[in-house]
Motif scaffolding. Structure first.
Motif, PDB file in Angstrom:
ATOM      1  N   HIS A 132      -3.710  -5.075 -11.082  1.00  0.00           N
ATOM      2  CA  HIS A 132      -3.176  -4.795  -9.742  1.00  0.00           C
ATOM      3  C   HIS A 132      -1.659  -4.697  -9.726  1.00  0.00           C
ATOM      4  CE1 HIS A 132      -2.982  -9.208  -9.922  1.00  0.00           C
ATOM      5  NE2 HIS A 132      -1.927  -9.064  -9.154  1.00  0.00           N
ATOM      6  N   ASN A 158       3.067   2.938  -5.296  1.00  0.00           N
ATOM      7  CA  ASN A 158       3.683   2.404  -4.082  1.00  0.00           C
ATOM      8  C   ASN A 158       2.640   1.825  -3.133  1.00  0.00           C
ATOM      9  OD1 ASN A 158       6.204   3.021  -4.962  1.00  0.00           O
ATOM     10  ND2 ASN A 158       6.274   5.010  -3.940  1.00  0.00           N
ATOM     11  N   ALA A 159       1.497   2.526  -3.049  1.00  0.00           N
ATOM     12  CA  ALA A 159       0.419   2.023  -2.201  1.00  0.00           C
ATOM     13  C   ALA A 159      -0.076   0.686  -2.735  1.00  0.00           C
ATOM     14  CB  ALA A 159      -0.725   3.015  -2.152  1.00  0.00           C
ATOM     15  N   GLN A 160      -0.142   0.572  -4.072  1.00  0.00           N
ATOM     16  CA  GLN A 160      -0.579  -0.681  -4.690  1.00  0.00           C
ATOM     17  C   GLN A 160       0.356  -1.829  -4.305  1.00  0.00           C
ATOM     18  OE1 GLN A 160      -3.343  -1.141  -7.209  1.00  0.00           O
ATOM     19  NE2 GLN A 160      -2.912  -3.113  -6.279  1.00  0.00           N
ATOM     20  N   LEU A 176       2.215  -1.995  -1.677  1.00  0.00           N
ATOM     21  CA  LEU A 176       2.022  -2.307  -0.251  1.00  0.00           C
ATOM     22  C   LEU A 176       0.764  -3.144  -0.055  1.00  0.00           C
ATOM     23  CD1 LEU A 176       2.838  -1.801   2.732  1.00  0.00           C
ATOM     24  CD2 LEU A 176       1.391   0.205   2.674  1.00  0.00           C
ATOM     25  N   ILE A 177      -0.307  -2.734  -0.738  1.00  0.00           N
ATOM     26  CA  ILE A 177      -1.583  -3.453  -0.605  1.00  0.00           C
ATOM     27  C   ILE A 177      -1.423  -4.895  -1.105  1.00  0.00           C
ATOM     28  CG2 ILE A 177      -3.938  -3.555  -1.551  1.00  0.00           C
ATOM     29  CD1 ILE A 177      -4.004  -1.342   0.270  1.00  0.00           C
ATOM     30  N   ASN A 178      -0.670  -5.044  -2.200  1.00  0.00           N
ATOM     31  CA  ASN A 178      -0.443  -6.389  -2.715  1.00  0.00           C
ATOM     32  C   ASN A 178       0.236  -7.265  -1.671  1.00  0.00           C
ATOM     33  OD1 ASN A 178      -1.568  -5.574  -5.041  1.00  0.00           O
ATOM     34  ND2 ASN A 178       0.328  -5.524  -6.247  1.00  0.00           N
ATOM     35  N   LEU A 187       0.016  -6.917   1.485  1.00  0.00           N
ATOM     36  CA  LEU A 187      -0.953  -7.221   2.543  1.00  0.00           C
ATOM     37  C   LEU A 187      -1.897  -8.331   2.111  1.00  0.00           C
ATOM     38  CD1 LEU A 187      -1.919  -3.659   3.822  1.00  0.00           C
ATOM     39  CD2 LEU A 187      -0.543  -5.345   4.994  1.00  0.00           C
ATOM     40  N   PHE A 188      -2.322  -8.286   0.835  1.00  0.00           N
ATOM     41  CA  PHE A 188      -3.284  -9.290   0.368  1.00  0.00           C
ATOM     42  C   PHE A 188      -2.633 -10.653   0.164  1.00  0.00           C
ATOM     43  CE2 PHE A 188      -7.572  -7.698  -0.416  1.00  0.00           C
ATOM     44  CZ  PHE A 188      -7.401  -6.380  -0.052  1.00  0.00           C
ATOM     45  N   GLN A 189      -1.291 -10.646   0.111  1.00  0.00           N
ATOM     46  CA  GLN A 189      -0.603 -11.943   0.006  1.00  0.00           C
ATOM     47  C   GLN A 189      -0.716 -12.751   1.298  1.00  0.00           C
ATOM     48  OE1 GLN A 189       3.436 -11.292  -1.173  1.00  0.00           O
ATOM     49  NE2 GLN A 189       2.833 -10.866  -3.281  1.00  0.00           N
ATOM     50  N   ILE A 190      -0.800 -12.015   2.429  1.00  0.00           N
ATOM     51  CA  ILE A 190      -0.897 -12.702   3.710  1.00  0.00           C
ATOM     52  C   ILE A 190      -2.249 -13.393   3.792  1.00  0.00           C
ATOM     53  CG2 ILE A 190      -0.839 -12.413   6.214  1.00  0.00           C
ATOM     54  CD1 ILE A 190       0.695  -9.776   5.715  1.00  0.00           C
TER      55      ILE A 190
END
Lengths: 308, 320
Positions: B16, B59-61, B63-65, B67-70
């Motif tokens: 990831h 870049n999307a990865q 961003l997703i990372n 988001l998943f940190q929250i």
């Protein structure tokens, strides 16, 4: 007084008219903007397809006006403003095709039913959604918008373009998001003043950790946009349009600040101390006693007091 | 010693984490990122489509990372996270709504801490023995529907049915007046007083119904002035009252200008133009609208339905 008349007239409305007018009232929090996709008097197959695809991406907050419209947004904005009022849309995407400006696409937004900003592009290398095979995304899912290129940060026109694209395609403004629902990715890449507009479907794959790996499949449409004419809002208009309602503004907390390390620091203000009423330890010698004859304190006791 | 396995492990990055550095600008509330550093145009143009796809993926990865940190809440459909507020400044669709001025009652209720309570939409009608709407057409417990009024020795009016009708009209007029007064109160200073005064006058007139004669006279007065000469050359009817024409406009003398008041007059005009709240001409217009509604209500009594068969026969009044 004109306002009074307006109010009286508005109050006299009944039934359906009243409901329609109520829907048009400004809200404190605006969730989503609707867009209309308007085709001009002359269009090419490419432009028609572009409008249709862009409309599909914006659905369900969109209207497709696919008939011919004798409108020239940069010369006369009034017809679009009228449409904006009837269809309650604060965004328009206008497509036309003329000899002078082939495959012309105009993105424009309105504030209070007035066109404030427009950007005109030439469409090249268009590939529609139907030309791409494979998975397509859900309509109402909130997309990720990814901008690549330094111009998006430094050049005024492209900064605006970035802002406009976020405005148009960000979907509903939400406070909570289901992570499984992320499936649409818009990519805007700028190379040599050409914007590559691409849309992907994302697939989240397990990695054995908390974080998934993302894979992209192009969904379409795909096109290259070259900037033509522009019209931007003045600073005053922008200031007016970006106002926040009083109730949403965060009140400044007095005497609470944050240090450089992220610690919260509080400041306490005290009145001047009244020294006359201060409670202190008094040596026995100074105490008032009720005895009639006062005794002198012993030397030992005085020493003890000093030690304390 | 074989270190290849250790080296392999070290080389292998988790799936990831993309190969590029995280130097993006985020607006997580809008799910957007800006990557302004990664494009080298010459290299990039060799295979644009794939390069864009790879860059976007990375870049999307990232961003997703983020988001998943929250930390989120696990639901049946997936993990739901709380998004932060968007940071990009985006213009509104319509201007910020103005605060509505409080009505007299709302102001009072707020001071006293009175809160609205929900009432059921339907209530039990004792006479009809069924549920009916609390208000509106065909409402339950409607006083006006009653066919017989029991005289407990309280009725003073000659016709209690008419009395009820009149009372209702009064209530309606009062409500209209209150509403207008609330609008007037929301204006400031001079206009508010002006409006209040006119409304007060009008509401006094409102109860009085014009007689037929008065109405004809009113009409006649209008007709008298309706020719181009304001009725100067018209044939007169017998005993026709003289028409009072409106006052002639007074113009300032050109030869002897009124220098004292000149500046003041000009400033008054300017004030009137700049101060939108004080437009005395339109005040009349507003009031006339109000007046019309009152006149209509006065002159045209609500027509009964044509089906006279369904009309219930009124029972004879009980005599005292």
């Amino acid at each position: 007084m004109q306002q009074v008349i307006k109010k009286i007239k508005k109050d006299n409305l009944k039934g359906r008219a009243k409901r329609v007018m109520k829907k048009k009232e400004p809200q404190i929090v605006e969730v989503v903007k609707s867009a209309m996709f308007v085709s001009g008097n002359k269009t090419s197959a490419t432009i028609r397809q572009t409008l249709l695809d862009l409309y599909m991406l914006k659905k369900p907050h969109a209207i497709h006006l696919s008939r011919k419209h004798d409108i020239h947004p940069f010369d006369d904005e009034v017809p679009l403003e009228k449409y904006s009022y009837t269809y309650e849309c604060s965004w328009f995407v206008f497509g036309s095709n003329t000899k002078r400006r082939p495959n012309n696409l105009i993105f424009g937004r309105l504030f209070d039913y007035h066109v404030i900003e427009m950007m005109e592009f030439q469409v090249e290398d268009y590939k529609s959604i139907s030309e791409f095979e494979g998975q397509k995304c859900q309509n109402e899912s909130k997309p990720c918008l990814i901008f690549n290129g330094e111009e998006f940060e430094h050049k005024f026109e492209y900064q605006k373009f970035r802002n406009m694209m976020i405005d148009l395609y960000r979907g509903k403004v939400v406070s909570s998001l289901n992570l499984a629902a992320i499936d649409k990715i818009f990519s805007f890449t700028i190379i040599n003043n050409k914007i590559y507009f691409k849309v992907y479907v994302s697939q989240l794959k397990r990695t054995g950790t908390k974080f998934p790996r993302i894979e992209l499949v192009e969904m379409g449409p795909s096109m290259i946009l070259t900037l033509r004419r522009t019209k931007f809002a003045t600073e005053d208009t922008m200031k007016l349009a970006t106002q926040v309602h009083k109730s949403l503004k965060q009140k400044k907390k007095k005497n609470v600040s944050q240090s450089n390390f992220g610690d919260i620091v509080g400041q306490i203000h005290l009145d001047q101390q009244n020294l006359s009423s201060i409670v202190t330890k008094r040596p026995k010698a100074l105490r008032r006693t009720k005895r009639k004859t006062q005794e002198k304190p012993n030397d030992n006791e005085l020493e003890k007091e000093k030690e304390k | 010693m074989d270190v290849s396995s250790i080296l392999n492990k070290a080389e292998k990055k988790p799936l990831h984490i993309p190969e590029k550095n995280d130097d993006l600008q985020y607006d997580i509330g809008n799910l957007t990122t800006l990557d302004s550093l990664s494009i080298n145009s010459e290299e990039f143009l060799k295979d644009v489509d794939n390069n864009i796809k790879d860059l976007t993926r990375d870049n999307a990865q990232l961003l997703i990372n983020k988001l998943f940190q929250i930390e989120g809440e696990l639901t049946d459909t997936g993990v739901v996270i709380q998004l932060p507020d968007p940071t990009t400044k985006i213009p509104r669709e319509k201007p910020v709504p103005e605060e509505k001025p409080l009505t007299k009652w709302e102001k009072f209720a707020r001071e006293k801490g009175i809160k609205k309570r929900k009432k059921s939409r339907k209530v039990w009608d004792q006479n009809k023995q069924q549920w009916g709407y609390r208000s509106g057409y065909g409402k339950a417990n409607n006083e006006m529907d009653e066919v017989i009024i029991e005289d407990k020795g309280e009725i003073e009016a000659e016709d209690p049915f008419l009395q009820r009708k009149q009372n209702k009209q009064k209530r309606i007029q009062q409500q209209k007046k209150n509403e207008l007064m609330n609008i007037a109160r929301s204006k400031n200073g001079k206009v508010a007083k002006q409006t209040e005064r006119v409304i007060e006058d009008l509401s006094k007139q409102a109860g009085k119904r014009l007689t037929r004669k008065q109405r004809l006279q009113k009409m006649f007065r209008v007709v008298q002035q309706s020719t181009a000469s304001h009725g100067l050359f018209d044939k007169r009817v017998k005993n026709e009252p003289k028409v009072k024409l409106s006052k002639k406009q007074q113009f300032n003398s050109v030869t002897e200008p009124d220098l004292k008041n000149e500046t003041k007059n000009h400033l008054d005009v300017l004030d009137r133009i700049l101060d939108h709240t004080d437009v005395s001409i339109n005040l009349e217009k507003a009031i006339n609208q109000f007046k019309d509604t009152i006149d209509d209500a006065d002159i045209k009594p609500k027509q009964q339905k044509k089906k006279s068969k369904s009309r219930k026969p009124r029972k004879p009044k009980k005599k005292k």
